[in-house]
Every structure is written in C-alpha cells, then in structure tokens.
Design an enzyme around this catalytic site. Structure first.
Site, PDB file in Angstrom:
ATOM      1  N   PHE A 231      38.044  19.850  89.965  1.00 30.65           N
ATOM      2  CA  PHE A 231      39.161  20.768  89.726  1.00 30.65           C
ATOM      3  C   PHE A 231      38.567  22.039  89.103  1.00 30.65           C
ATOM      4  O   PHE A 231      39.021  22.531  88.077  1.00 30.65           O
ATOM      5  CB  PHE A 231      40.219  20.181  88.792  1.00 30.65           C
ATOM      6  N   ASP A 253      36.967  21.699  94.404  1.00 32.69           N
ATOM      7  CA  ASP A 253      38.330  22.196  94.256  1.00 32.69           C
ATOM      8  C   ASP A 253      39.021  22.150  95.613  1.00 32.69           C
ATOM      9  O   ASP A 253      38.362  22.127  96.656  1.00 32.69           O
ATOM     10  CB  ASP A 253      38.330  23.631  93.713  1.00 32.69           C
ATOM     11  N   ALA A 282      40.565  16.297  95.106  1.00 30.72           N
ATOM     12  CA  ALA A 282      39.643  15.843  94.073  1.00 30.72           C
ATOM     13  C   ALA A 282      39.496  14.326  94.050  1.00 30.72           C
ATOM     14  O   ALA A 282      38.385  13.802  93.900  1.00 30.72           O
ATOM     15  CB  ALA A 282      40.110  16.349  92.714  1.00 30.72           C
ATOM     16  N   ASP A 302      38.968  18.828  85.099  1.00 30.45           N
ATOM     17  CA  ASP A 302      39.948  19.710  84.454  1.00 30.45           C
ATOM     18  C   ASP A 302      41.129  19.934  85.407  1.00 30.45           C
ATOM     19  O   ASP A 302      41.293  21.019  85.976  1.00 30.45           O
ATOM     20  CB  ASP A 302      39.266  21.039  84.100  1.00 30.45           C
ATOM     21  N   CYS A 342      46.196  19.851  80.515  1.00 27.60           N
ATOM     22  CA  CYS A 342      46.978  21.015  80.077  1.00 27.60           C
ATOM     23  C   CYS A 342      48.473  20.693  80.117  1.00 27.60           C
ATOM     24  O   CYS A 342      49.308  21.581  80.205  1.00 27.60           O
ATOM     25  CB  CYS A 342      46.660  22.236  80.933  1.00 27.60           C
TER      26      CYS A 342
END
Length: 397
Positions: A231, A253, A282, A302, A342
C-alpha cells in the site's frame, strides 16, 4: 457576536460544561431541533445556549448533518471574519515553522488548530485546502485572502474530494482559488527522500505528511535491508528506507499512477537500480510473494482506512488481521514488520490486538518495539479522539 445571529439550544440533560471544557462537536440529538433550528441555512454562524438560555459559544451550524454544530469560539464577542482566520493561521504557522526547516507540512489540522472541518497542506508556495464543513465553504474567499497574506504562499487550491464534503451536503468541484497550480507533480523533500506529489490528481491533497516520523523510524533499521512497502502510494516507506541506506525496495500498490510517481521519486534520488514496483491488489500480491518464497528484512503495510466508521469496525479489524497474517511470513527471521492504521474507529488497543492476532495466526511471534503516531504538524485535539487517527506498530519477529 451579532444580534442577528440565530440561536440554538441544548436539551435539558446535556451538560454545557462539556463544551466549555473543550468538546468541539454538538450532535443533532443534543440540540432542541425545532422548526426554527432546522431552517437555519447550512454553514450559518449561531449562538449555542444551554437549556436555561445562557449563551455558551459561537458555533457553525449545519441542520442537514448529524454533526449539527461545531464550536468556533467561546468568546461571544469575537467577530468570525477574515481577521479571525488570519489569527488562527498565524498561530498554526508559528508551530510549523518551529518544527520544520522547509515549507512542506500540514498547516491546518482542523479542530486541533481551531478551524473545525478545515484541512490545509502546504507545498512550498502552494496550499491545498480541504473545506470539509459548510461554514468554511461559505468563507472561502476570506480564507483565500488570509492564506495569501502569509509569507511565501501564492496559490490556493480547493480539493473537493472525500466523503466528508458529501456528509455536509457540499459539492465535489475542485478548483484553483487564486494563483496557478503547477501542471506537473511537485517534488517534496522529507527524511532525505524525494516524493512526487500530484496536487490535483492524487489522493487527498497529493501526499501524506502524517507518516513522516514513522517513515523516519522505519529507515533507522533499513540500512542494508531488503524492504517491502505494501500500500505504498507514492513510495512513502520505501523511498525513506532507500534514503536511509536500504539495499533494495519493492513498492506495491493498486494505482499505476501512484507507482509511477514513486519511481520518479526514486529516479530523482539516484536510486532507480535499487527500486522496483509491483501493481496489484495488496492481498493478492502478499500471497503471491509467499508462494514465490520471497522474504524481506523489513515489511511495512500502510493500508487505507479499513474501518472509517463504527459500523465498519468489525470488518475493518478482520482486514487488519488479514494484512498481518499475510505479511508476517514474508519477514525474515529477526526482521521487522510495520503495520499501520488510519482508521479513527479502530482505536489503538483494538488495532494492536488484531495485528498481534494476525501475526500469531501466521505462526510467527515477536516483540512490539515501537508505537508511532502522526507527526506534530497533525496535533491531537485532547477532546476529540478522531484527531488522533493514525497508529503505526513496529514488531521485530
């Protein structure tokens, strides 16, 4: 405070101290939503009163949103105008200039910088604004003038992408508000690496400044290492690792455009021979690399927000566990695994539990050596957990 401002009132059981002590959001179930309140135009400034009709704060209202009001100022006499915006920007700028030598950073981090729903990233003389609340959409002209009054800022670009604007009933039209936007990606120096930011066509504002300290931490144990960055976006961890002396880096990615920008960053760093990209899903690429028998000294994952809301939490945690389960077998003995989230809905303890469970289900074990967060240009609002959304876990397996 203006005599013409509308008034909204808290329900009797809602404690006004909650907002006086710093909570910046007022939800629709905390407000007396009578016909008068519902008729207030989205983005209007209003006075928030307690149940006894005592004024508490100046707020921005959007009756069409579950987040009915955002606290702007506890000073009832403050004028919410261009000068008010200029003072907020000047205070935010002083912090960033104390932190960074170069003008590449998040300038405004919404509520934590006193401008609720406003995100502004700076790329030298260009700023990219995400106006995610109706009140600031109504004040874009004042904000633009205030921004260009800051030293060195010439161009203001409004990025209208993202689900937050939709929740506020705002349009998705991005535009240059003043100045001229570069027609090529902008090189951004960070941690010794060069990142290429597409300010108009890339994700969010074109680059994720929040991971800066985590990139730097991962680079510390990447010297001479084979690094896998999953990612990767525009090469966040992989380019930082190469700047830190990594032997090689593979960026994975789903976006060909993002990988092209990563490759250009590597070229500008003189690291083309040590850098590879692989486009694909991914999860599929992680499984394929395992089938190929490949291992790496450092593996970093990530992903995007798998749990953007409480409703998506359980599915999101399963996805984070799956990432860890697929990534762990690719880490060489004694190597390092970095896992990031996140998702503000997945708090640190839940994310850590899912990640550790995934590592265990892959038949691996290890030490948790570091927990990272967003950089200090993304300050945390003490009364708003959502502003501390980023978590990064580093394990030695």
């Amino acid at each position: 405070m203006s005599v013409s401002q509308p008034v909204i009132r808290l329900k009797p059981k809602v404690r006004p101290q909650t907002f006086l002590h710093g909570v910046p959001w007022v939800y629709d179930n905390e407000i007396v939503t009578d016909r008068r309140a519902k008729k207030i135009a989205p983005g209007s400034l209003a006075i928030l009163e307690d149940a006894e009709r005592r004024p508490i704060a100046q707020v921005a209202v959007n009756p069409g949103s579950r987040l009915f009001a955002r606290i702007l100022d506890l000073d009832l006499k403050a004028e919410i105008d261009q000068s008010w915006l200029e003072r907020k920007l000047a205070r935010a700028l002083a912090l960033r200039e104390a932190l960074y030598d170069l003008p590449y950073y998040r300038l405004i981090h919404a509520e934590a910088d006193g401008l609720p729903g406003v995100v502004i990233d700076r790329f030298n003389d260009v700023v990219v604004v995400q106006a995610n609340a109706a009140w600031i959409e109504n004040m874009l002209s004042e904000l633009t003038v205030a921004l260009t009054a800051l030293p060195g800022i010439k161009t203001v670009y409004k990025n209208a992408s993202g689900r937050a604007r939709g929740l506020e009933g705002l349009d998705d039209v991005s535009e240059v508000l003043t100045g001229a936007l570069p027609d090529v990606p902008v090189p951004v120096p960070m941690n010794g690496a060069t990142y290429m930011a597409d300010l108009s066509g890339g994700q969010k504002t074109g680059l994720f400044f929040d991971q800066r300290p985590n990139h730097a931490f991962a680079a510390r144990f990447s010297k001479g290492a084979r690094v896998l960055d999953v990612f990767s976006h525009v090469g966040g961890f992989s380019l930082a690792a190469l700047a830190g002396g990594a032997k090689s880096a593979l960026a994975v990615d789903g976006s060909e455009a993002a990988l092209s920008l990563a490759a250009e960053g590597a070229r500008r760093m003189g690291k083309t021979d040590q850098f590879e990209t692989r486009k694909g899903d991914a999860f599929d690429v992680l499984a394929k690399l395992a089938e190929e028998g490949q291992t790496f000294d450092v593996v970093i994952c990530d992903p995007p927000a798998f749990a953007p809301s409480k409703k998506a939490l359980e599915a999101g945690l399963r996805a984070y566990e799956r990432v860890a389960r697929l990534a762990a077998p690719l880490v060489a003995e004694g190597g390092y695994l970095g896992l990031c989230s996140c998702s503000h809905a997945a708090d640190l303890s839940k994310f850590r539990a899912a990640s550790t469970r995934g590592i265990g289900r892959a038949g691996r074990s290890g030490q948790l050596i570091h927990t990272g967060y967003a950089g200090p240009d993304h300050p945390l609002h003490p009364q708003l957990a959502e502003s501390g959304y980023l978590k990064a876990l580093f394990y030695r397996l």
